[in-house]
Design a protein around this motif. Structure first.
Motif, PDB file in Angstrom:
ATOM      1  N   UNK A 286      57.070 -26.809  33.815  1.00  0.00           N
ATOM      2  CA  UNK A 286      58.091 -26.046  34.527  1.00  0.00           C
ATOM      3  C   UNK A 286      59.422 -26.273  33.427  1.00  0.00           C
ATOM      4  N   UNK A 287      59.589 -27.465  32.964  1.00  0.00           N
ATOM      5  CA  UNK A 287      60.685 -27.351  32.007  1.00  0.00           C
ATOM      6  C   UNK A 287      60.453 -26.834  30.674  1.00  0.00           C
ATOM      7  N   UNK A 288      59.153 -26.768  30.476  1.00  0.00           N
ATOM      8  CA  UNK A 288      58.801 -26.324  28.973  1.00  0.00           C
ATOM      9  C   UNK A 288      58.822 -24.894  29.269  1.00  0.00           C
ATOM     10  N   UNK A 289      58.338 -24.298  30.497  1.00  0.00           N
ATOM     11  CA  UNK A 289      58.317 -22.773  30.300  1.00  0.00           C
ATOM     12  C   UNK A 289      59.990 -22.479  30.513  1.00  0.00           C
TER      13      UNK A 289
ATOM     14  N   UNK B 138      55.962 -37.267  36.909  1.00  0.00           N
ATOM     15  CA  UNK B 138      56.244 -36.106  37.308  1.00  0.00           C
ATOM     16  C   UNK B 138      56.164 -36.293  38.791  1.00  0.00           C
ATOM     17  N   UNK B 139      57.446 -35.517  39.394  1.00  0.00           N
ATOM     18  CA  UNK B 139      57.427 -35.890  40.933  1.00  0.00           C
ATOM     19  C   UNK B 139      56.702 -34.485  41.552  1.00  0.00           C
ATOM     20  N   UNK B 140      56.410 -33.461  40.749  1.00  0.00           N
ATOM     21  CA  UNK B 140      55.852 -32.412  41.322  1.00  0.00           C
ATOM     22  C   UNK B 140      54.766 -31.798  40.415  1.00  0.00           C
ATOM     23  N   UNK B 141      53.739 -32.431  39.908  1.00  0.00           N
ATOM     24  CA  UNK B 141      52.992 -32.078  38.892  1.00  0.00           C
ATOM     25  C   UNK B 141      52.313 -31.034  39.356  1.00  0.00           C
ATOM     26  N   UNK B 142      51.734 -30.147  38.642  1.00  0.00           N
ATOM     27  CA  UNK B 142      51.014 -29.001  39.211  1.00  0.00           C
ATOM     28  C   UNK B 142      49.717 -28.849  38.359  1.00  0.00           C
ATOM     29  N   UNK B 143      48.609 -28.537  38.971  1.00  0.00           N
ATOM     30  CA  UNK B 143      47.172 -28.133  38.732  1.00  0.00           C
ATOM     31  C   UNK B 143      47.370 -26.576  38.617  1.00  0.00           C
ATOM     32  N   UNK B 144      46.133 -25.949  38.612  1.00  0.00           N
ATOM     33  CA  UNK B 144      46.083 -24.613  38.613  1.00  0.00           C
ATOM     34  C   UNK B 144      46.241 -24.204  39.960  1.00  0.00           C
TER      35      UNK B 144
ATOM     36  N   UNK C  20      51.944 -12.120  22.853  1.00  0.00           N
ATOM     37  CA  UNK C  20      52.044 -13.311  23.628  1.00  0.00           C
ATOM     38  C   UNK C  20      53.421 -13.747  23.184  1.00  0.00           C
ATOM     39  N   UNK C  21      54.281 -14.054  23.934  1.00  0.00           N
ATOM     40  CA  UNK C  21      55.708 -14.519  23.707  1.00  0.00           C
ATOM     41  C   UNK C  21      55.363 -16.282  23.343  1.00  0.00           C
ATOM     42  N   UNK C  22      54.787 -16.638  24.269  1.00  0.00           N
ATOM     43  CA  UNK C  22      54.569 -18.303  24.125  1.00  0.00           C
ATOM     44  C   UNK C  22      53.588 -18.770  25.146  1.00  0.00           C
ATOM     45  N   UNK C  23      52.944 -19.642  24.983  1.00  0.00           N
ATOM     46  CA  UNK C  23      51.937 -20.350  25.709  1.00  0.00           C
ATOM     47  C   UNK C  23      52.401 -21.771  25.859  1.00  0.00           C
ATOM     48  N   UNK C  24      52.455 -22.210  27.397  1.00  0.00           N
ATOM     49  CA  UNK C  24      52.981 -23.652  27.492  1.00  0.00           C
ATOM     50  C   UNK C  24      51.721 -24.416  27.869  1.00  0.00           C
ATOM     51  N   UNK C  25      51.072 -25.325  26.988  1.00  0.00           N
ATOM     52  CA  UNK C  25      49.889 -26.166  27.350  1.00  0.00           C
ATOM     53  C   UNK C  25      50.342 -27.356  27.871  1.00  0.00           C
ATOM     54  N   UNK C  26      49.760 -27.479  29.441  1.00  0.00           N
ATOM     55  CA  UNK C  26      50.307 -28.724  30.130  1.00  0.00           C
ATOM     56  C   UNK C  26      49.215 -29.765  29.928  1.00  0.00           C
ATOM     57  N   UNK C  27      49.263 -30.864  29.517  1.00  0.00           N
ATOM     58  CA  UNK C  27      47.965 -31.707  29.452  1.00  0.00           C
ATOM     59  C   UNK C  27      48.289 -32.948  30.048  1.00  0.00           C
ATOM     60  N   UNK C  28      47.643 -33.237  31.239  1.00  0.00           N
ATOM     61  CA  UNK C  28      47.528 -34.491  31.857  1.00  0.00           C
ATOM     62  C   UNK C  28      46.460 -35.295  31.659  1.00  0.00           C
ATOM     63  N   UNK C  29      46.709 -36.538  31.022  1.00  0.00           N
ATOM     64  CA  UNK C  29      45.833 -37.663  31.092  1.00  0.00           C
ATOM     65  C   UNK C  29      45.772 -38.838  31.667  1.00  0.00           C
ATOM     66  N   UNK C  30      44.858 -39.150  32.514  1.00  0.00           N
ATOM     67  CA  UNK C  30      44.950 -40.438  33.350  1.00  0.00           C
ATOM     68  C   UNK C  30      44.575 -41.469  32.473  1.00  0.00           C
TER      69      UNK C  30
END
Ligand code: ATP
Ligand code: BTN
Length: 328
Positions: free
Chosen positions: A93-96, A113-119, A198-208
């Motif tokens: 959200x912040x990156x977008x 993250x307090x409200x991390x999102x997947x697809x 494409x203006x931008x892509x935000x690639x969100x990566x979550x690694x446990x």
């Protein structure tokens, strides 16, 4: 500035003593001022011992700050700007929010993250100990090739995990990284685009990373690096390696895509399997046949039709004779 210089000097002589007097003299400040700056570094998480011999940094702190990530980072544009927060609702959200005016390769990172999102707005559990980052990328490709970005990111993270920890990492289409059948990482790519660019892509990566896997409900079939390896890993090294691999894979986006595609294919846990595809328009079953150059998945439906899938859910099924779901 003196705080920065003290930090750098202590990192350079990691594990050995530096006298307070030497620091004070070279920075042209009092020893009391040196002490004050050391206190502020300690408050940030740096473990600094002090004795008559001076100051000694014990180990690099496990925090993903801009300074620490950048020192030793071997990239030319990914991670040149790193915005780190102790806590964010979601790094994506912040990156977008900042993407339109951000430089290519800018990274947003949060400790939690307090409200991390997947697809599809699904919640993504993001406690302390994980790696939660978003990379803003601006490849010169048309929006139709945007799925490539997601595939390239999956390959990049898989290469990083394999290179650092010798883990065999599989990719479940479109965005899950699996070790065995368990999910260790997920990637969520979101784009901003005009009709033809494409203006931008935000690639969100979550690694446990360093998370007790017992914290995850069984049905998620999730695991973590610390759970798999039996020890905590350096999140800092992991972030650096991931950024390096993202940059390497980025080069392929604007050209043939062959390198990423081949690696994706090799690691795929989905190709040549029976799958159920669930999209907004409905669902169907078939055989996952190929990853196409645009990043879509070619599925041969049971009724013989060939369908190119760009987005949706994919359930791995057992062979046709016994179509029992193996779980998502
Ligand atoms: P698919 O396998 O098709 O990608 P999915 O069920 O894994 O589907 P995603 O959108 O990829 O769905 O991921 C979100 C889901 O992952 C959540 O609904 C939850 O079930 C699970 N999940 C949430 N947090 C984590 C985490 N930190 N690690 C692993 N799994 C998680
Ligand atoms: C998925 O498997 O559905 C993708 C999960 C993506 C999670 C990452 S964590 C960093 C970034 N910020 C988010 O809110 N989501 C992604």
């Amino acid at each position: 500035m003196s705080r920065e210089e003290i930090r750098e000097t202590l990192i350079e002589s990691l594990g050995s003593w530096t006298s307070g007097q030497r620091l004070a003299r070279s920075l042209k400040i009092s020893r009391a001022a040196v002490w004050k700056q050391v206190q502020s570094l300690r408050a940030e998480g740096y473990e600094i011992e002090s004795s008559k011999r001076g100051y000694r940094l014990e180990s690099l702190p496990d925090i993903i700050s801009e300074d620490l990530v950048k020192s030793g980072l071997k990239t030319s544009f990914v991670g040149r700007t790193i915005i780190s927060h102790p806590s964010l609702s979601s790094t994506n959200a912040e990156a977008k929010r900042i993407a339109p005016s951000a430089d290519n390769g800018t990274v947003v990172v949060a400790e939690v993250q307090t409200s991390g999102r997947g697809r599809m707005e699904r919640p993504w559990h993001s406690p302390k100990g994980g790696v939660w980052i978003s990379v803003i990328l601006k490849p010169r490709i048309p929006p139709t090739l945007a799925p490539r970005v997601n595939m390239a990111a999956a390959v990049a993270v898989a290469r990083a995990l394999e290179g650092l920890y010798a883990l065999e990492v599989g990719i479940k289409w479109p965005n899950d990284l699996l070790v065995g059948e368990r999910k260790v990482s997920g990637i969520l790519t979101e784009i901003g685009a005009e009709m033809d660019s494409l203006d931008y892509a935000v690639v969100g990566i979550g690694i446990n990373a360093n998370i007790d896997p017992a914290l995850f409900p069984q049905v998620w079939r999730a695991t973590s690096l610390s759970g798999l390896l039996g020890r905590d890993i350096s999140r800092l090294k992991l972030v650096q390696r991931v950024l390096e691999e993202v940059e390497a894979a980025f080069e392929d986006l604007e050209s043939s895509f062959d390198g990423v595609r081949e690696d994706w294919r090799r690691r795929s846990a989905t190709l040549d399997r029976r799958v159920r595809i669930i999209t907004r328009d409905g669902e169907f079953e078939g055989m996952a046949g190929a990853l196409e150059a645009d990043g879509s998945l070619l599925v041969r439906r049971d009724d013989g039709r060939r369908v190119w899938v760009y987005a949706g859910d994919c359930v791995h099924l057992r062979p046709a004779a016994n179509p029992v779901e193996e779980g998502v």
